[in-house]
Design a protein around this motif. Structure first.
Motif, short mmCIF file in Angstrom:
data_model
loop_
_atom_site.label_atom_id
_atom_site.label_comp_id
_atom_site.label_asym_id
_atom_site.label_seq_id
_atom_site.Cartn_x
_atom_site.Cartn_y
_atom_site.Cartn_z
N VAL A 1 0.87 -1.18 0.00
CA VAL A 1 0.00 0.00 0.00
C VAL A 1 0.90 1.22 0.00
CG1 VAL A 1 -1.77 1.31 1.22
CG2 VAL A 1 -1.82 -1.18 1.29
N HIS A 2 0.68 2.13 -0.94
CA HIS A 2 1.45 3.37 -0.98
C HIS A 2 0.50 4.56 -0.99
CE1 HIS A 2 5.39 1.61 -1.52
NE2 HIS A 2 4.95 0.87 -2.52
N SER A 3 0.75 5.51 -0.11
CA SER A 3 -0.05 6.72 -0.05
C SER A 3 0.50 7.73 -1.06
CB SER A 3 0.03 7.30 1.37
OG SER A 3 -0.79 8.43 1.48
N LEU A 4 -0.40 8.36 -1.81
CA LEU A 4 -0.01 9.28 -2.87
C LEU A 4 -0.59 10.66 -2.60
CD1 LEU A 4 -0.92 6.94 -5.86
CD2 LEU A 4 1.28 7.13 -4.71
N ARG A 5 0.18 11.66 -3.00
CA ARG A 5 -0.28 13.05 -2.87
C ARG A 5 -0.81 13.33 -1.46
NH1 ARG A 5 -0.73 16.51 -6.81
NH2 ARG A 5 -2.49 17.51 -5.77
N ARG A 6 0.06 13.05 -0.47
CA ARG A 6 -0.24 13.32 0.94
C ARG A 6 -1.56 12.69 1.38
NH1 ARG A 6 2.02 17.93 -1.12
NH2 ARG A 6 0.09 19.10 -1.36
N GLY A 7 -1.81 11.48 0.89
CA GLY A 7 -2.95 10.72 1.36
C GLY A 7 -4.21 10.87 0.53
N ALA A 8 -4.18 11.69 -0.52
CA ALA A 8 -5.39 11.90 -1.32
C ALA A 8 -5.75 10.66 -2.12
CB ALA A 8 -5.18 13.09 -2.27
N ALA A 9 -4.76 9.86 -2.48
CA ALA A 9 -5.00 8.67 -3.30
C ALA A 9 -4.10 7.55 -2.80
CB ALA A 9 -4.72 8.97 -4.78
N GLU A 10 -4.32 6.35 -3.32
CA GLU A 10 -3.52 5.20 -2.94
C GLU A 10 -3.21 4.33 -4.14
OE1 GLU A 10 -4.75 4.26 1.71
OE2 GLU A 10 -5.24 2.83 0.14
N ALA A 11 -2.07 3.66 -4.07
CA ALA A 11 -1.74 2.61 -5.02
C ALA A 11 -1.54 1.34 -4.21
CB ALA A 11 -0.47 2.95 -5.80
N ILE A 12 -2.16 0.25 -4.63
CA ILE A 12 -2.07 -0.99 -3.87
C ILE A 12 -1.70 -2.15 -4.79
CG2 ILE A 12 -3.80 -0.18 -2.22
CD1 ILE A 12 -5.75 -2.18 -3.44
N GLU A 13 -1.12 -3.17 -4.19
CA GLU A 13 -0.79 -4.42 -4.89
C GLU A 13 -1.56 -5.54 -4.22
OE1 GLU A 13 3.05 -7.44 -5.32
OE2 GLU A 13 3.38 -5.30 -4.94
N VAL A 14 -2.38 -6.25 -4.98
CA VAL A 14 -3.20 -7.31 -4.42
C VAL A 14 -3.02 -8.57 -5.26
CG1 VAL A 14 -5.22 -6.50 -5.70
CG2 VAL A 14 -5.54 -7.98 -3.72
N THR A 15 -2.97 -9.72 -4.60
CA THR A 15 -2.81 -10.99 -5.29
C THR A 15 -4.17 -11.59 -5.63
OG1 THR A 15 -0.76 -11.39 -4.06
CG2 THR A 15 -1.74 -13.28 -5.18
N ALA A 16 -4.35 -11.98 -6.88
CA ALA A 16 -5.60 -12.60 -7.32
C ALA A 16 -5.61 -14.07 -6.91
CB ALA A 16 -5.75 -12.46 -8.84
N ARG A 17 -6.69 -14.50 -6.28
CA ARG A 17 -6.83 -15.88 -5.81
C ARG A 17 -8.07 -16.52 -6.41
NH1 ARG A 17 -1.77 -16.72 -3.77
NH2 ARG A 17 -1.28 -15.26 -2.09
N GLY A 18 -8.14 -17.85 -6.32
CA GLY A 18 -9.34 -18.57 -6.74
C GLY A 18 -9.29 -18.97 -8.20
N ASP A 19 -10.49 -19.22 -8.77
CA ASP A 19 -10.61 -19.59 -10.18
C ASP A 19 -11.82 -18.87 -10.77
OD1 ASP A 19 -12.88 -20.95 -9.23
OD2 ASP A 19 -11.78 -22.83 -9.01
N THR A 20 -12.20 -19.26 -11.99
CA THR A 20 -13.29 -18.54 -12.67
C THR A 20 -14.62 -18.69 -11.95
OG1 THR A 20 -13.60 -20.48 -14.09
CG2 THR A 20 -12.21 -18.71 -14.94
N TYR A 21 -14.75 -19.70 -11.10
CA TYR A 21 -16.01 -19.92 -10.39
C TYR A 21 -16.06 -19.22 -9.04
CZ TYR A 21 -16.66 -23.51 -13.91
OH TYR A 21 -16.79 -24.17 -15.11
N SER A 22 -14.88 -19.04 -8.42
CA SER A 22 -14.87 -18.48 -7.07
C SER A 22 -14.37 -17.04 -7.01
CB SER A 22 -13.98 -19.35 -6.16
OG SER A 22 -12.65 -19.36 -6.63
N GLU B 1 -4.84 -14.13 -14.13
CA GLU B 1 -4.67 -15.52 -13.74
C GLU B 1 -4.47 -15.61 -12.22
OE1 GLU B 1 -1.48 -17.33 -15.88
OE2 GLU B 1 -2.35 -16.94 -17.86
N ALA B 2 -4.79 -16.76 -11.65
CA ALA B 2 -4.59 -16.98 -10.22
C ALA B 2 -3.11 -16.81 -9.88
CB ALA B 2 -5.06 -18.38 -9.83
#
Length: 458
Positions: free
Chosen positions: A369-390, A428-429
């Motif tokens: 998680v990175h705060s941008l422009r003194r907290g006005a916005a954020e950039a995040i990195e998230v891992t995709a889990r599961g499959d096409t059904y879940s 992709e997962a």
């Protein structure tokens, strides 16, 4: 999630504001009752007045059934003791502590273990700030440089200037000029207003442009957005405290470094610990000293004392005397909004620390998680889990994913491969997805989007 925050200072207060807006059960502990009342007037939180490391105070704050304790008081010792008591008496699952002293951090791996000082996550503001400044020095012309996927991909902010290569042109022209370099402009801030960029968006002078690219391509993309600044060689650091000393140690092997420090005993200590940097006794607010040390030949002047007013005044003086770039440490958010063009980059230790804390607090598979422009916005990195059904994202093209308003996907990291976000890319997962949130209150919607459930269908 039930979270106890110890310390109602700028970091603790800002963190409480972030987390309270995300439907968490927050209790803030501090000895300053007035500060707690001020927070409670603005936020839907609980407060307890008392010593953060006292067992009865932690019990009153609900430590018996808390999911997480975050200790961010001004005392390393109180933070560590609070984590010890939370572990020993209340068996709190996750304990996060801010630790500033290099004397503790030097023994971090041996000291902070379940059998010794039971802290699960150490947040070292000085190290975080130093890393941010090192990246800015290594990328001349950048306003902010953020790492994702262990540095394989970076999000960089630059300011477009009059007569720049892309000013007055559409963003899609970048691809025409650099067919072999893949990049994406994640957001543009124009006169403090956020713009979601499209291919036909025209860049204007003074726009703050956030782009994402593989680390190896950053310099090429920057050259397209603005005239490339020459690599830096000479760095002057005002302030030889923890941050100034850590920065000097980090860069003295690659740059010509001078450190100006007012305390003579501290100068002696720095001169013994630094191998190549020159240590000067004096004040960077003295024009004669700056002139005698060739401030006009300095590429980067870093004002890193613990006094905002001094940092601002020294930076303005250095800039007027010829320093090419000034980086200024500013802890008071009100000051950060007031600084003018003479200060090129204002560094907020609180916002950098908040981003690191949120990385460990956010639910699911959010790994950055990175705060941008003194907290006005954020950039995040998230891992995709599961499959096409879940999953609502796995197995779907990017143009098939319904994103919350103000949220864009910038890139996907798949193993060692960097995929810049284009509509045909399929998630992709296991992919690490980098998202840009113009409104950080949309984080709950993003968490739900990436949550794994049963039988999600588009």
């Amino acid at each position: 999630m039930k979270i106890i925050i110890l310390g109602a200072g700028q970091v603790g207060g800002t963190l409480a504001e972030h987390l309270a807006n995300e439907q968490n059960d927050i209790t803030v502990v501090d000895t300053d009752g007035d500060r707690l009342r001020e927070l409670q007037d603005r936020l839907d939180i609980g407060t307890v007045t008392g010593g953060a490391s006292h067992p009865d105070v932690l019990y009153q704050a609900g430590a018996e059934d808390a999911d997480m304790l975050i200790a961010v008081t001004n005392s390393d010792e109180i933070n560590m003791m609070a984590c010890q008591i939370a572990h020993s008496l209340f068996n709190t699952p996750t304990k996060i502590s801010r630790v500033r002293s290099p004397n503790y951090l030097a023994y971090q791996e041996r000291l902070f273990t379940p059998d010794n000082v039971p802290v699960d996550v150490i947040i070292g503001p000085e190290q975080l700030v130093t890393k941010a400044i090192v990246e800015l020095i290594a990328n001349p012309g950048a306003l902010q440089v953020l790492d994702f996927a262990e540095g394989r991909i970076q999000l960089v902010a630059v300011r477009a200037y009059h007569g720049g290569p892309i000013v007055g042109h559409e963003l899609q022209d970048i691809r025409k000029h650099m067919p072999r370099v893949d990049t994406r402009v994640a957001a543009i801030f124009r006169r403090d207003r956020a713009i979601i960029p499209e291919g036909d968006t025209v860049v204007e002078a003074d726009d703050e442009v956030f782009f994402i690219a593989a680390r190896k391509d950053i310099r090429k993309v920057m050259s397209e957005l603005r005239k490339v600044d020459k690599p830096y060689h000479r760095v002057m650091i005002a302030g030889g405290g923890n941050i100034g000393a850590t920065l000097a140690q980090s860069i003295e092997g690659r740059y010509q470094v001078k450190v100006i420090e007012q305390s003579y005993p501290r100068c002696r200590l720095l001169s013994e610990s630094l191998k190549h940097a020159i240590v000067l006794h004096g004040s960077a607010s003295e024009p004669q000293l700056l002139s005698s040390e060739n401030i006009e030949a300095t590429d980067v002047f870093c004002a890193l004392t613990n006094n905002d007013e001094s940092n601002i005044m020294m930076s303005m003086l250095a800039k007027r005397m010829g320093a090419k770039k000034v980086i200024t440490l500013i802890t008071n958010p009100a000051y950060a909004d007031l600084v003018g063009d003479e200060i090129d980059i204002a560094i907020s230790p609180q916002q950098i620390t908040i981003g690191s804390l949120l990385t460990h607090v956010r639910r699911g598979d959010i790994s950055n998680v990175h705060s941008l422009r003194r907290g006005a916005a954020e950039a995040i990195e998230v891992t995709a889990r599961g499959d096409t059904y879940s999953s609502r994202v796995v197995g779907r093209r990017l143009d098939e994913i319904t994103l919350p308003d103000g949220v864009t996907i910038g890139a996907i990291v798949r193993g060692d491969e960097v995929l810049i976000a284009h509509r045909h890319v399929v998630v992709e997962a296991g992919d690490h997805v980098v998202l840009f949130l113009l409104d950080r209150n949309k984080i709950s919607a993003v968490e739900k989007l990436f949550a794994v459930g049963f039988g999600f269908f588009s």
